[in-house]
Design a protein around this motif. Sequence first.
Motif, PDB file in Angstrom:
ATOM      1  N   ALA A 100       0.932  -1.155   0.115  1.00 40.76           N
ATOM      2  CA  ALA A 100      -0.098  -0.048   0.097  1.00 40.76           C
ATOM      3  C   ALA A 100       0.828   0.991  -0.094  1.00 40.76           C
ATOM      4  O   ALA A 100       0.370   2.396   0.103  1.00 40.76           O
ATOM      5  N   PHE A 101       2.006   1.146  -0.068  1.00 40.98           N
ATOM      6  CA  PHE A 101       2.942   2.384   0.332  1.00 40.98           C
ATOM      7  C   PHE A 101       2.831   3.084  -1.218  1.00 40.98           C
ATOM      8  O   PHE A 101       3.231   2.560  -2.173  1.00 40.98           O
ATOM      9  N   PRO A 102       2.379   4.556  -1.263  1.00 45.33           N
ATOM     10  CA  PRO A 102       2.131   4.846  -2.580  1.00 45.33           C
ATOM     11  C   PRO A 102       3.504   5.848  -3.120  1.00 45.33           C
ATOM     12  O   PRO A 102       3.605   6.017  -4.226  1.00 45.33           O
ATOM     13  N   GLY A 103       4.455   6.146  -2.204  1.00 46.57           N
ATOM     14  CA  GLY A 103       5.520   6.824  -2.568  1.00 46.57           C
ATOM     15  C   GLY A 103       6.682   5.741  -3.258  1.00 46.57           C
ATOM     16  O   GLY A 103       6.697   4.649  -3.478  1.00 46.57           O
ATOM     17  N   ASN A 104       7.819   6.194  -3.839  1.00 48.70           N
ATOM     18  CA  ASN A 104       9.057   5.700  -4.035  1.00 48.70           C
ATOM     19  C   ASN A 104       9.962   5.318  -2.843  1.00 48.70           C
ATOM     20  O   ASN A 104      10.070   6.303  -1.863  1.00 48.70           O
ATOM     21  N   LEU A 105      10.472   4.128  -2.634  1.00 50.90           N
ATOM     22  CA  LEU A 105      11.121   3.421  -1.724  1.00 50.90           C
ATOM     23  C   LEU A 105      12.633   3.600  -1.997  1.00 50.90           C
ATOM     24  O   LEU A 105      12.754   3.127  -3.115  1.00 50.90           O
ATOM     25  N   GLN A 106      13.313   3.924  -0.828  1.00 55.24           N
ATOM     26  CA  GLN A 106      14.780   3.830  -1.239  1.00 55.24           C
ATOM     27  C   GLN A 106      15.492   2.693  -0.245  1.00 55.24           C
ATOM     28  O   GLN A 106      16.123   1.841  -0.800  1.00 55.24           O
ATOM     29  N   LEU A 107      15.043   2.716   1.013  1.00 50.32           N
ATOM     30  CA  LEU A 107      15.370   1.783   2.046  1.00 50.32           C
ATOM     31  C   LEU A 107      14.364   1.414   3.036  1.00 50.32           C
ATOM     32  O   LEU A 107      13.509   2.403   3.362  1.00 50.32           O
ATOM     33  N   VAL A 108      14.519   0.012   3.608  1.00 42.32           N
ATOM     34  CA  VAL A 108      13.433  -0.138   4.538  1.00 42.32           C
ATOM     35  C   VAL A 108      14.311  -0.733   5.617  1.00 42.32           C
ATOM     36  O   VAL A 108      15.178  -1.687   5.617  1.00 42.32           O
ATOM     37  N   PHE A 109      14.412  -0.143   6.773  1.00 41.72           N
ATOM     38  CA  PHE A 109      15.088  -0.555   8.034  1.00 41.72           C
ATOM     39  C   PHE A 109      14.050  -1.270   9.222  1.00 41.72           C
ATOM     40  O   PHE A 109      13.006  -0.769   9.383  1.00 41.72           O
ATOM     41  N   VAL A 110      14.505  -2.450   9.524  1.00 40.44           N
ATOM     42  CA  VAL A 110      13.480  -3.043  10.469  1.00 40.44           C
ATOM     43  C   VAL A 110      14.227  -3.400  11.814  1.00 40.44           C
ATOM     44  O   VAL A 110      15.315  -3.953  11.832  1.00 40.44           O
ATOM     45  N   LEU A 111      13.789  -2.603  12.778  1.00 41.85           N
ATOM     46  CA  LEU A 111      14.485  -3.041  14.357  1.00 41.85           C
ATOM     47  C   LEU A 111      13.761  -4.260  14.794  1.00 41.85           C
ATOM     48  O   LEU A 111      12.592  -4.303  15.100  1.00 41.85           O
ATOM     49  N   ARG A 112      14.500  -5.386  14.700  1.00 43.26           N
ATOM     50  CA  ARG A 112      14.066  -6.708  15.162  1.00 43.26           C
ATOM     51  C   ARG A 112      13.319  -6.594  16.451  1.00 43.26           C
ATOM     52  O   ARG A 112      13.919  -6.050  17.325  1.00 43.26           O
TER      53      ARG A 112
END
Length: 907
Positions: A100-112
């Motif tokens: 559902a994300f409408p914009g351009n993505l560069q990076l996705v960081f996930v704090l586990r």
Amino acid sequence: TDEIMQQEIRPLVAVDIIEQLHRQFAILSGGRGKDGAPIITFPEFAGFSEIPDDDFLNVVTYLTSIPSLEAASIGFIIIIDRRRDKWSAVKASLTRIAGAFPGNLQLVFVLRPSRFIQRAIADIGIKLYRDDFKMKVPIIMLNSVSDLHGYIDKSQLTRELGGTLEYGHSQWIHHRTAIENFAMTVKTTAQMLQTFGTDLAETELPNDVQCTEELLSSHTDHHSKLKDELKLAVKQGATLLTCIREPVTRSANSKLSPDELENVATVERLLAQLDETEKAFDQFWTKHHLKLEQCLQLRHFEHDFREVKLTLDNLMETQAGFADIGDSVTRVENLLKEQKHLEEKGQEPLEKAQSLALHGEQLIQNNHYAVDSIRPKCVELRRICDDFTNETKKKYDILGKSLELHKQLHKASQWCEAGIYLLASQAVDKCQSQEGAETALVEIEKFLVTAKEHQLSNPKEFYNQFDMILTPEIKANAQRIVQKLEDVQEMFDKRQVSLKKLAAKQTRPVQPVAPHPESSPKRASPKITRPAAQENTSYHFQVRKSFVATKQLLIAICTVQSHINSYLWSKYQHRQGLIEKCISKSQSHIINELIETERVYVEELQSIIEGYASEMDNPNLVHLIPSALQNKKEILFGNLPEIYDFHNRIFLKEIENCIENPELLARCFLKRKEDLQIYEKYCQNKPRSEALWRQCGDSIFFQECQRKLDHKLSLDAYLLKPVQRITKYQLLLKEMLKCSKNSEGTAELEEALATMLDIIKSVNDSMHQIAITGYEGDVSELGKLLMQGSFNVWTDHKKGHNKVKDLARFKPMQRHLFLYTKMLLFCKKREENTDGHEKTASYSFKNSLKMSTVGITENVKGDNKKFEIWYNGREEVYIIQASSVELKNTWISEIRKVLTGQLEACR
């Protein structure tokens, strides 16, 4: 169908999703990546998976719309904080964001997740389900915030992520709603100003003082309210800017985040837009307010002019009625008093007229827009004042002469009466002696000396002195008195002859005679009775002469009565002659004004051609001509040489011949009807000329030409002269028609006026016609342009979709119609600003109907301003609404004429 309004798509604003924003499952903290990419953080949120899809999509869409286009184009960095959660929450978050994300993505960081088991599950899960997330960008799993600091600087992270970036979610929402409210305020204010400006531009100026004052007051009140709205909007923006900058103001070490800096830039841009809008509105209002004030000045001037003109006309009519010059000293003295009273009565209106004319001149000097309306009225006022003053002086001169004449006639009459009384008072018996005769002669000689004192020694010379002002009645009276003088003089001459004989007669000597005794003493001698007989004979002679004089006096009385009757008839004829003379004088004044202004007009055209157009070919000035003006002389001046040639060689000479024969004026205009069509070509070129002038008008070349000609105004003012002149003729013809009402030549003047109005209409229509754009054919092939104007138009198509038809019925189109003999064009009027100057209208072609295939329905139920034009057997129906019933009837009449003409041609 191209006119159906589409529903406007309004972007999301904070107010629309205020509840979802307050839940804080996603935030835009204002931090940026190393390359300036905006950071969106998904903090820990227990019910993240329970958030409705629409709420999630609205919040994410709104957050991605806030950064600038330049920042958004780099791509967004997503930080998902799930340290206290499970792998299932991480998976659900990634899945929802990926889908559902409408914009351009560069990076996705996930704090586990921080717990050991959940971390292990997360490591395995990310390897197994990475492809299922369908993300085209790297997903970086981080064990702690310290690992995150290796990718993003601490200054760009909030305290929850171990950073130093100050972020308050409530304050952020408050700033966003305030900025968006301010933007809406700016937009609404601009729309209000634009609507008000459009209303002002389309407002027709009233024709009376009261309506103009009400309009000025209404517009001024509305302007004041809008200015208050502007001040409130500016104050709102300034307060908002202060709130956004508060951290920097409070602490010198604080810095605004990139998003906050963008907020500052946004508010400053909105304030700048507001400032520009206010300046443009103030500039427009200044012009409009000036025009309204000038309109009010004009209406006051016109109202005062009508009142003063009516008073002066009544004054002139009263003065024209004073045709009597008196038949006696008393009557002339009364007439002088009446004339003095009339002069005093007229003093105030004359002063008002002079003051009003001076006021009109001041309006002209102040660059009033209605110069052509004000100047003739000022000229008319001064002319009437001069006419009244000159006529008054003339009246005084005539009455003065009349008074002098009647005084001398009265003195002469009194002298005659005194002479007759003197002759009658001289006793006959006393004059029989030499002494008595001498005494009578002395009395007569003394009396005759008084004739020289009254300058009556030569009665005929006295009569000739006043011959120029004598009416038949006064002339008859003067002849009677002169005759009386001659008669009295003759009586004195005869009496002097008789008395001189008596004074010169000698006493005869008495001879002694011897008495005869036989003579009877009672018998009287004839010689003794002779003197008595002579005395009796003289008495009867005087009685007979008195009888003759009485008879002559009766005859004179009858003659005087006859002269009185002649005098009254002459007085009536004199008054009629004054009225005709007044009308003739007004006509002569109008023609003189026409000729004088025509001569000035020709001289001005000559100065333009010689001082500007010819100088463009002068080798000494070529270097001063701007490049944009090279080889464009015909565009700048149009067919001005042709207009000058026509007026100089033909038209001026023809109207100069009308000075002695005013009835020829109308024929001049009727004869030159076709020649005056040259103005149509000039006016059609005027927009191109004005555009070229705006581009090159400040050049040194024009300044040098203006200096040589010693013109006070620049060239563009003189290029407007032909447009002003062609509209001036009809005003002069109207004035001429007023003076010639119900007289010979009125019909020709009315025809000439109709001709000039038709030429002006043709010129005006052609100006609109040249602004038609988008028509692929040649408008010259459509026949004569009969009418043009703006209407509301509804369309109804049988073959169209029902919904379209219904919408078309309720939504009118603004259309400008052009009626030709062969075609009816539907155009859309557009107005465009050209380099900051006034709006120029153009007409974008939309549709056309052949007149050979249309029908017309005059009345439409429910509105007497509407009529129908149908096409191809009512497959297409156009409902047209005019602004007035009169305009509707005029168009219907013209359309029926076209249709009737086509029908007759077919027959």
